[in-house]
Design a protein around this motif. Sequence first.
Motif, PDB file in Angstrom:
ATOM      1  N   ILE A 541       0.849  -1.203   0.000  1.00  0.00           N
ATOM      2  CA  ILE A 541       0.000   0.000   0.000  1.00  0.00           C
ATOM      3  C   ILE A 541       0.880   1.247   0.000  1.00  0.00           C
ATOM      4  O   ILE A 541       0.679   2.170  -0.798  1.00  0.00           O
ATOM      5  CB  ILE A 541      -0.962  -0.012   1.219  1.00  0.00           C
ATOM      6  CG1 ILE A 541      -1.956  -1.176   1.100  1.00  0.00           C
ATOM      7  CG2 ILE A 541      -1.710   1.315   1.346  1.00  0.00           C
ATOM      8  CD1 ILE A 541      -2.727  -1.479   2.378  1.00  0.00           C
ATOM      9  N   GLU A 542       1.881   1.264   0.889  1.00  0.00           N
ATOM     10  CA  GLU A 542       2.737   2.458   1.020  1.00  0.00           C
ATOM     11  C   GLU A 542       3.538   2.735  -0.244  1.00  0.00           C
ATOM     12  O   GLU A 542       3.824   3.884  -0.567  1.00  0.00           O
ATOM     13  CB  GLU A 542       3.689   2.296   2.212  1.00  0.00           C
ATOM     14  CG  GLU A 542       2.969   2.462   3.546  1.00  0.00           C
ATOM     15  CD  GLU A 542       3.870   2.182   4.743  1.00  0.00           C
ATOM     16  OE1 GLU A 542       5.000   1.650   4.546  1.00  0.00           O
ATOM     17  OE2 GLU A 542       3.437   2.479   5.871  1.00  0.00           O
ATOM     18  N   ARG A 543       3.900   1.671  -0.985  1.00  0.00           N
ATOM     19  CA  ARG A 543       4.702   1.867  -2.198  1.00  0.00           C
ATOM     20  C   ARG A 543       3.848   2.103  -3.439  1.00  0.00           C
ATOM     21  O   ARG A 543       4.350   2.170  -4.552  1.00  0.00           O
ATOM     22  CB  ARG A 543       5.635   0.667  -2.419  1.00  0.00           C
ATOM     23  CG  ARG A 543       6.668   0.569  -1.294  1.00  0.00           C
ATOM     24  CD  ARG A 543       7.771  -0.388  -1.608  1.00  0.00           C
ATOM     25  NE  ARG A 543       8.678   0.123  -2.642  1.00  0.00           N
ATOM     26  CZ  ARG A 543       9.917  -0.322  -2.824  1.00  0.00           C
ATOM     27  NH1 ARG A 543      10.395  -1.263  -2.046  1.00  0.00           N
ATOM     28  NH2 ARG A 543      10.663   0.157  -3.772  1.00  0.00           N
ATOM     29  N   GLY A 544       2.537   2.217  -3.224  1.00  0.00           N
ATOM     30  CA  GLY A 544       1.656   2.624  -4.318  1.00  0.00           C
ATOM     31  C   GLY A 544       1.252   1.511  -5.269  1.00  0.00           C
ATOM     32  O   GLY A 544       0.788   1.778  -6.378  1.00  0.00           O
ATOM     33  N   PHE A 545       1.391   0.241  -4.865  1.00  0.00           N
ATOM     34  CA  PHE A 545       0.955  -0.868  -5.717  1.00  0.00           C
ATOM     35  C   PHE A 545      -0.490  -1.273  -5.408  1.00  0.00           C
ATOM     36  O   PHE A 545      -1.172  -1.836  -6.251  1.00  0.00           O
ATOM     37  CB  PHE A 545       1.889  -2.068  -5.557  1.00  0.00           C
ATOM     38  CG  PHE A 545       3.227  -1.847  -6.200  1.00  0.00           C
ATOM     39  CD1 PHE A 545       3.413  -2.103  -7.549  1.00  0.00           C
ATOM     40  CD2 PHE A 545       4.293  -1.334  -5.478  1.00  0.00           C
ATOM     41  CE1 PHE A 545       4.643  -1.876  -8.158  1.00  0.00           C
ATOM     42  CE2 PHE A 545       5.527  -1.095  -6.070  1.00  0.00           C
ATOM     43  CZ  PHE A 545       5.693  -1.368  -7.417  1.00  0.00           C
ATOM     44  N   LEU A 546      -0.926  -0.990  -4.191  1.00  0.00           N
ATOM     45  CA  LEU A 546      -2.314  -1.225  -3.814  1.00  0.00           C
ATOM     46  C   LEU A 546      -2.852   0.044  -3.195  1.00  0.00           C
ATOM     47  O   LEU A 546      -2.109   0.811  -2.562  1.00  0.00           O
ATOM     48  CB  LEU A 546      -2.422  -2.364  -2.779  1.00  0.00           C
ATOM     49  CG  LEU A 546      -2.030  -3.767  -3.211  1.00  0.00           C
ATOM     50  CD1 LEU A 546      -2.113  -4.718  -2.024  1.00  0.00           C
ATOM     51  CD2 LEU A 546      -2.904  -4.275  -4.348  1.00  0.00           C
ATOM     52  N   ARG A 547      -4.152   0.273  -3.364  1.00  0.00           N
ATOM     53  CA  ARG A 547      -4.766   1.389  -2.630  1.00  0.00           C
ATOM     54  C   ARG A 547      -6.039   0.889  -1.962  1.00  0.00           C
ATOM     55  O   ARG A 547      -6.702  -0.031  -2.460  1.00  0.00           O
ATOM     56  CB  ARG A 547      -5.042   2.577  -3.545  1.00  0.00           C
ATOM     57  CG  ARG A 547      -6.014   2.333  -4.675  1.00  0.00           C
ATOM     58  CD  ARG A 547      -6.365   3.626  -5.406  1.00  0.00           C
ATOM     59  NE  ARG A 547      -7.363   3.360  -6.433  1.00  0.00           N
ATOM     60  CZ  ARG A 547      -7.082   3.104  -7.696  1.00  0.00           C
ATOM     61  NH1 ARG A 547      -5.827   3.088  -8.108  1.00  0.00           N
ATOM     62  NH2 ARG A 547      -8.047   2.860  -8.573  1.00  0.00           N
ATOM     63  N   GLU A 548      -6.350   1.492  -0.827  1.00  0.00           N
ATOM     64  CA  GLU A 548      -7.555   1.118  -0.082  1.00  0.00           C
ATOM     65  C   GLU A 548      -8.686   2.044  -0.481  1.00  0.00           C
ATOM     66  O   GLU A 548      -8.509   3.266  -0.537  1.00  0.00           O
ATOM     67  CB  GLU A 548      -7.298   1.208   1.427  1.00  0.00           C
ATOM     68  CG  GLU A 548      -6.336   0.144   1.915  1.00  0.00           C
ATOM     69  CD  GLU A 548      -6.104   0.194   3.420  1.00  0.00           C
ATOM     70  OE1 GLU A 548      -6.286  -0.841   4.080  1.00  0.00           O
ATOM     71  OE2 GLU A 548      -5.741   1.270   3.925  1.00  0.00           O
ATOM     72  N   GLU A 549      -9.853   1.450  -0.774  1.00  0.00           N
ATOM     73  CA  GLU A 549     -10.997   2.249  -1.224  1.00  0.00           C
ATOM     74  C   GLU A 549     -12.214   1.979  -0.348  1.00  0.00           C
ATOM     75  O   GLU A 549     -12.375   0.876   0.173  1.00  0.00           O
ATOM     76  CB  GLU A 549     -11.328   1.918  -2.683  1.00  0.00           C
ATOM     77  CG  GLU A 549     -10.265   2.416  -3.641  1.00  0.00           C
ATOM     78  CD  GLU A 549     -10.750   2.434  -5.075  1.00  0.00           C
ATOM     79  OE1 GLU A 549     -11.829   1.868  -5.358  1.00  0.00           O
ATOM     80  OE2 GLU A 549     -10.057   3.015  -5.923  1.00  0.00           O
ATOM     81  N   THR A 550     -13.055   2.962  -0.240  1.00  0.00           N
ATOM     82  CA  THR A 550     -14.314   2.957   0.509  1.00  0.00           C
ATOM     83  C   THR A 550     -14.067   2.732   2.001  1.00  0.00           C
ATOM     84  O   THR A 550     -12.941   2.475   2.434  1.00  0.00           O
ATOM     85  CB  THR A 550     -15.335   1.900  -0.008  1.00  0.00           C
ATOM     86  OG1 THR A 550     -14.938   0.593   0.434  1.00  0.00           O
ATOM     87  CG2 THR A 550     -15.479   1.930  -1.505  1.00  0.00           C
ATOM     88  N   LYS A 551     -15.152   2.836   2.767  1.00  0.00           N
ATOM     89  CA  LYS A 551     -15.057   2.657   4.222  1.00  0.00           C
ATOM     90  C   LYS A 551     -14.551   1.279   4.580  1.00  0.00           C
ATOM     91  O   LYS A 551     -13.891   1.070   5.588  1.00  0.00           O
ATOM     92  CB  LYS A 551     -16.453   2.853   4.842  1.00  0.00           C
ATOM     93  CG  LYS A 551     -16.689   4.246   5.390  1.00  0.00           C
ATOM     94  CD  LYS A 551     -17.995   4.270   6.146  1.00  0.00           C
ATOM     95  CE  LYS A 551     -18.245   5.675   6.704  1.00  0.00           C
ATOM     96  NZ  LYS A 551     -19.540   5.762   7.370  1.00  0.00           N
ATOM     97  N   LYS A 552     -14.891   0.296   3.736  1.00  0.00           N
ATOM     98  CA  LYS A 552     -14.501  -1.092   4.036  1.00  0.00           C
ATOM     99  C   LYS A 552     -13.045  -1.367   3.690  1.00  0.00           C
ATOM    100  O   LYS A 552     -12.537  -2.456   3.908  1.00  0.00           O
ATOM    101  CB  LYS A 552     -15.415  -2.065   3.290  1.00  0.00           C
ATOM    102  CG  LYS A 552     -16.850  -1.997   3.805  1.00  0.00           C
ATOM    103  CD  LYS A 552     -17.668  -3.182   3.340  1.00  0.00           C
ATOM    104  CE  LYS A 552     -19.034  -3.176   4.026  1.00  0.00           C
ATOM    105  NZ  LYS A 552     -19.908  -4.239   3.561  1.00  0.00           N
TER     106      LYS A 552
END
Length: 675
Positions: A541-552
């Motif tokens: 996540i921190e390296r920009g390969f995944l992102r977290e979306e929505t409240k869930k």
Amino acid sequence: MAGAGGQVRLFIAEKPSMAAEIAKCLPGPASRKDGYINTGGGVITWGYGHILRQAEPDEYDPKYERWRAEDLPIIPREWKLLVADSCKKQFEIVKNLIDQATEIVHAGDPDREGQLLIDEVLDYVDNQKPVRRILLNALDEQSIKKAIVNLRDNQDFFNLKQSALARSRADWLIGMNLSRAFTLAAQRAGHRTTLPVGRVKTPTLALVVRREREIENFKPADYFTVKADFQHSDTVFTAYWKPREDQPGLDPEGRLADKAIAKALLEMLEGAAQPAAVTLCETSEKKEPQRLPPALSTLQVMAGKKFGYDPQVVLDTAQKLYERKLTTYPRSDCEFLPESQHEDAARILGNLSGLAHGELAGWSGKADSLTRSRAWNDKKITAHHAIIPTVERCNYAALSETERNIYFLIAQAYIAQFYPVHVYDQTKAELEHAGERFTANGRIIKELGWKEVYGADAEEKKEDDSTTLPAMTKGDSAEFIRASADKKSTKAPGRFTAATLLAAMKEIHKYVKNPDLKKQLKDVAGIGTEATRATIIKELIERGFLREETKKKYLKPTEPAYLLVDMLPEEITYPDFTALWEDILQQMADGSANLDTFLGQQARFAASLCYKAKGANIPLKGEHHCPRCRKGVLQLRNGKHGKFWGCSRYPSCRASYDDKNDKPDIPVRQTEGQG
């Protein structure tokens, strides 16, 4: 620094907080010095995690500072460790204390990594003194004093160290070589990016990329669930239609997908003159044992589902509770408990019954401390055991909300061990009507047992689990009342969250490509370790390969994630190889696999993938494709005489063009050739 009769016992802890707790449990007054503590029972010093770090490629040879495909793979002949800059002062203190000691006690965390980080310091200074091992699964006074009395020979853990060394060196071979090889390949195709490749990180990222593509390509399909109501005696119950293997109209999952066939089936059932016949009815008593207390990953998944916490928050919180002596060691991969710890049950339950939490206090008050669930099993214990509350009394009100919630889950699971098993009668009935087969399941709870502690959280409702069935025997008739076909739609697979991705890493056998491996890998404890999985997800996540979306906080891959997974060969994007390696690492910890053999395999694997990187098929990124080699793109550069355009595949392609209004000045004949 001297002990009785010149004997000096030196404890080396993994971190200062653990050293302080050990010092409190040794006899005599304790005096804190610079980097160590003196007591009447020995000296305690500490590291800060890894005092030593693996050398970077350019620290083996300065030529590796520049990334070049022709230098790959980089395989160290002798592995080099260096003292981490931030630990130089502490390293000198530890080294001097080792020189003065007559006996050393290894007090690293009780896991693979904890074993290595003290052992590697002892090896680095060429220690020849005898070394004992203390295993601290909890930091309360009673547990530490018991552990001090039960020291083991550190040589007993040699295989665990070998396993940790293998993991560390294999990660270096894969990470250093493949990150360079595929970053260079991407840059040759015009991508200005750095692509980190990891033995565990990459197949984990690929799970999310594949799941996202499944969702994007998903087309919902309708299917029908056919059920019928029957009456026997005075009871009406529902039974579900079970299609024959040769039933027309089924989809690949065995569901009825043809509307016309569903309609014809209902008409046939409604029109049948004869009543239904009971072809089978059997009742058996079933027992469901207590849910085991959690290992770290189980706790992370439970907390993700119940409270929406991501795995790193759970690990950090469990670590705080451990350091406050309220719960046992958090980085555990074990869900069982040592039989000797059962003697603490009455005290722990007594403490829990006095908590300022109505449910935990109430459940504890009804628990029977003499009950012995399947969790108490010495044969299942390695260096760890499951995470449970300690004998320390918890000031529940003083905890933060997150700490209270994590402590609640740990305490709830412990209390459940002292409730009876869950007992129910399972009735399975089969009926035949109009030549078609129907099944019904009934369940009558005889003893709620441990499920009283979990309530609705413990139930896994199945669609065809009806609540009550009448007493029937084979050959009875049942009156057909009505039939219906519920139209349903297939659903796209759900996106991963950090908690469900962690669960997937733990149950990796479900995602391997090779079907022959699925069975073999079922017993492997997934990819990564209890301690590293949360960190790997956080890093992606921190390296920009995944992102977290929505409240869930659903995880979605980014453009670099697709690029990385698409350009890499399947050997590194599917978890098959990594899971097999975890299996070999476990064998090494058990003493049945060899470090050098394993590293030789990893070196060959890295070499083969570096070779594949040279021919990787990567989409070109850039407006101006190179007209000379046709495999690179022209990029604007600054030279001695100003701006010019050069091929991204330099030096293998030396095409260069002057800059003309921020565009390459390509001769017309070359441009025509390009078309």
